[in-house]
Design an enzyme around this catalytic site. Sequence first.
Site, PDB file in Angstrom:
ATOM      1  N   ASP A   1       1.917  -9.324  -1.443  1.00 44.93           N
ATOM      2  CA  ASP A   1       1.188  -8.684  -0.425  1.00 44.93           C
ATOM      3  C   ASP A   1      -0.343  -9.210  -0.668  1.00 44.93           C
ATOM      4  O   ASP A   1      -0.880  -8.837  -1.504  1.00 44.93           O
ATOM      5  CB  ASP A   1       1.259  -6.982  -0.596  1.00 44.93           C
ATOM      6  CG  ASP A   1       0.946  -6.469   0.516  1.00 44.93           C
ATOM      7  OD1 ASP A   1       0.014  -6.858   1.175  1.00 44.93           O
ATOM      8  OD2 ASP A   1       1.071  -5.073   0.542  1.00 44.93           O
TER       9      ASP A   1
ATOM     10  N   ASP B   1      -2.795  -5.415  -0.204  1.00 47.29           N
ATOM     11  CA  ASP B   1      -2.023  -4.104  -0.294  1.00 47.29           C
ATOM     12  C   ASP B   1      -2.958  -3.014  -0.018  1.00 47.29           C
ATOM     13  O   ASP B   1      -3.985  -2.808  -1.056  1.00 47.29           O
ATOM     14  CB  ASP B   1      -1.251  -4.225  -1.400  1.00 47.29           C
ATOM     15  CG  ASP B   1      -0.052  -3.038  -1.511  1.00 47.29           C
ATOM     16  OD1 ASP B   1       0.319  -2.336  -0.235  1.00 47.29           O
ATOM     17  OD2 ASP B   1       0.258  -2.326  -2.483  1.00 47.29           O
TER      18      ASP B   1
ATOM     19  N   ASP C   1      -6.701 -10.649   5.355  1.00 47.77           N
ATOM     20  CA  ASP C   1      -5.189 -10.714   4.629  1.00 47.77           C
ATOM     21  C   ASP C   1      -4.416 -12.067   4.794  1.00 47.77           C
ATOM     22  O   ASP C   1      -3.840 -12.798   4.100  1.00 47.77           O
ATOM     23  CB  ASP C   1      -4.323  -9.600   5.721  1.00 47.77           C
ATOM     24  CG  ASP C   1      -4.497  -8.211   5.539  1.00 47.77           C
ATOM     25  OD1 ASP C   1      -5.487  -7.894   5.916  1.00 47.77           O
ATOM     26  OD2 ASP C   1      -3.975  -7.442   5.187  1.00 47.77           O
TER      27      ASP C   1
ATOM     28  N   HIS D   1       1.449   7.564   4.518  1.00 46.68           N
ATOM     29  CA  HIS D   1       2.029   6.673   3.625  1.00 46.68           C
ATOM     30  C   HIS D   1       3.050   7.237   2.554  1.00 46.68           C
ATOM     31  O   HIS D   1       4.025   6.769   1.770  1.00 46.68           O
ATOM     32  CB  HIS D   1       1.268   5.692   2.746  1.00 46.68           C
ATOM     33  CG  HIS D   1       0.689   4.697   3.495  1.00 46.68           C
ATOM     34  ND1 HIS D   1      -0.374   3.629   3.185  1.00 46.68           N
ATOM     35  CD2 HIS D   1       0.793   4.398   5.158  1.00 46.68           C
ATOM     36  CE1 HIS D   1      -0.629   2.878   4.184  1.00 46.68           C
ATOM     37  NE2 HIS D   1      -0.064   3.387   5.259  1.00 46.68           N
TER      38      HIS D   1
ATOM     39  N   GLU E   1       3.996 -10.791   3.114  1.00 50.59           N
ATOM     40  CA  GLU E   1       3.630  -9.722   4.143  1.00 50.59           C
ATOM     41  C   GLU E   1       3.354 -10.407   5.563  1.00 50.59           C
ATOM     42  O   GLU E   1       3.833  -9.894   6.771  1.00 50.59           O
ATOM     43  CB  GLU E   1       2.919  -8.667   4.002  1.00 50.59           C
ATOM     44  CG  GLU E   1       2.771  -7.651   5.069  1.00 50.59           C
ATOM     45  CD  GLU E   1       2.184  -6.364   4.691  1.00 50.59           C
ATOM     46  OE1 GLU E   1       1.689  -5.953   3.568  1.00 50.59           O
ATOM     47  OE2 GLU E   1       2.360  -5.322   5.326  1.00 50.59           O
TER      48      GLU E   1
ATOM     49  N   THR F   1      -4.467  -2.273   3.202  1.00 56.36           N
ATOM     50  CA  THR F   1      -5.394  -2.638   4.123  1.00 56.36           C
ATOM     51  C   THR F   1      -6.218  -1.453   4.758  1.00 56.36           C
ATOM     52  O   THR F   1      -7.482  -1.828   4.710  1.00 56.36           O
ATOM     53  CB  THR F   1      -4.753  -3.413   5.184  1.00 56.36           C
ATOM     54  OG1 THR F   1      -3.922  -4.294   4.676  1.00 56.36           O
ATOM     55  CG2 THR F   1      -5.540  -4.025   6.117  1.00 56.36           C
TER      56      THR F   1
HETATM   57  P1  AMP Z   1      -0.720   2.595  -0.094  1.00 57.39           P
HETATM   58  O1  AMP Z   1      -2.012   1.963  -0.087  1.00 57.39           O
HETATM   59  O2  AMP Z   1      -0.028   2.663  -1.605  1.00 57.39           O
HETATM   60  O3  AMP Z   1      -0.597   3.944   0.490  1.00 57.39           O
HETATM   61  O4  AMP Z   1       0.534   1.626   0.537  1.00 57.39           O
HETATM   62  C1  AMP Z   1       0.168   0.968   1.371  1.00 57.39           C
HETATM   63  C2  AMP Z   1       1.413   0.303   1.875  1.00 57.39           C
HETATM   64  O5  AMP Z   1       2.222   1.388   2.620  1.00 57.39           O
HETATM   65  C3  AMP Z   1       1.408  -0.752   3.171  1.00 57.39           C
HETATM   66  O6  AMP Z   1       1.365  -2.043   2.498  1.00 57.39           O
HETATM   67  C4  AMP Z   1       2.455  -0.355   4.092  1.00 57.39           C
HETATM   68  O7  AMP Z   1       3.731  -1.579   3.772  1.00 57.39           O
HETATM   69  C5  AMP Z   1       3.205   0.981   3.478  1.00 57.39           C
HETATM   70  N1  AMP Z   1       3.377   1.906   4.482  1.00 57.39           N
HETATM   71  C6  AMP Z   1       3.264   1.820   5.779  1.00 57.39           C
HETATM   72  N2  AMP Z   1       3.588   2.766   6.250  1.00 57.39           N
HETATM   73  C7  AMP Z   1       4.384   3.741   5.376  1.00 57.39           C
HETATM   74  C8  AMP Z   1       5.146   4.898   5.528  1.00 57.39           C
HETATM   75  N3  AMP Z   1       5.254   5.637   6.612  1.00 57.39           N
HETATM   76  N4  AMP Z   1       5.889   5.216   4.690  1.00 57.39           N
HETATM   77  C9  AMP Z   1       5.567   4.589   3.030  1.00 57.39           C
HETATM   78  N5  AMP Z   1       4.674   3.278   3.130  1.00 57.39           N
HETATM   79  C10 AMP Z   1       4.173   2.970   4.109  1.00 57.39           C
HETATM   80 MG    MG Z   2       1.131  -3.307   1.597  1.00 62.53          MG
END
Ligand code: AMP
Ligand code: MG
Length: 319
Positions: A121, A124, A44, A207, A67, A126
């Site tokens: 990011d 994105d 990252d 998420h 980020e 991780t």
């Molecule tokens: P994804 O890979 O689309 O599930 O999203 C990754 C992103 O989810 C990360 O970069 C975080 O910023 C974000 N994230 C972390 N926790 C949460 C949450 N509780 N609700 C929504 N997004 C989140």
């Molecule tokens: Mg992200």
Amino acid sequence: MTLNTEQKYILPAIAAAAHLTIQVRDSLITAVEKAGREPVTIADFGSQAIICRAIQEHFPDDAIVAEESAADFLGKLSAGAQALVTGLVSDQVHQPVDENMICGWLDYGKDKTAARTWVIDPIDGTKGFIAGRHYTIAVGFLMDGVPSFGALGCPAYTPETGYIFYTEDSNVYRVPLHEEQQPAPIAASTQADAASSRGVESFESGHTDHSTLDRIRVELGTTPELVVRMDGQDKYAAVACGDAEYYLRLSPDADRKERIWDHAAGVALVQAAGGIVTDLDGKPLDFSQGKTLASNRGIIACNQTLQEQLLQAVQQAQA
Ligand code: AMP
Ligand code: MG
């Protein structure tokens, strides 16, 4: 093909950042925990340093919202991990690099306010990266708070091939990461049949609220087999190139606001590809509120033909 100035300098930086992440993924992943229990890896920091370095060199007056931070690089990584980052970045940028340079790049442009703002990011998804799934190097660009350029490095877009997706004026292209090929124009799907529409959503149940999304899909009349769960902004790439008709997102944590670096690049991409992105209430996303989409709730990214049906399905699922 001649690229616009932004693309000319940022696409090679994204490719270099992607190669760094692949090197780390294939040999030396170590994750540490940031505030809020989100993981961060040496990749990252390396990825962000490479991208911000290119912006500093070519667009020194622009603002950057990214980020990761120098404070976390110094505070969360051991001296050995910091040295790994400097070595990996040095290999990619072909110059000697030390920890101070990494910190300078990580925080470059962060205290500026400017009409031209990059939103980054560096990895994105991780969690996907650590687990060997999808992840995205996401670079968006806001002009007066409006996403107007986006590029996504997607090293694991398919098991065989990684791609960079990017906008150029009002067109969208994708180019393989590892082969010398001309960029190919892409476009969102025009499929209008809700029942057979293909969806993408987060892999991680922390998420996105999978059960509400399931209810929305029942209202839409489509089936779970037509949904692929994947990490990062590869989901926006899938909608932009017509591999999916829609991307739905709703945080399971009602108080959490979406971070702009999880969306700016992907939104520019989908819009330029002929798609449309709003929140779950059909409101345009407002990127002018700082680091979060403070006045929006959830995300619908889709092709134009399905948007009305998706909005109705969202309303019915939540009635
Ligand atoms: P994804 O890979 O689309 O599930 O999203 C990754 C992103 O989810 C990360 O970069 C975080 O910023 C974000 N994230 C972390 N926790 C949460 C949450 N509780 N609700 C929504 N997004 C989140
Ligand atoms: Mg992200």
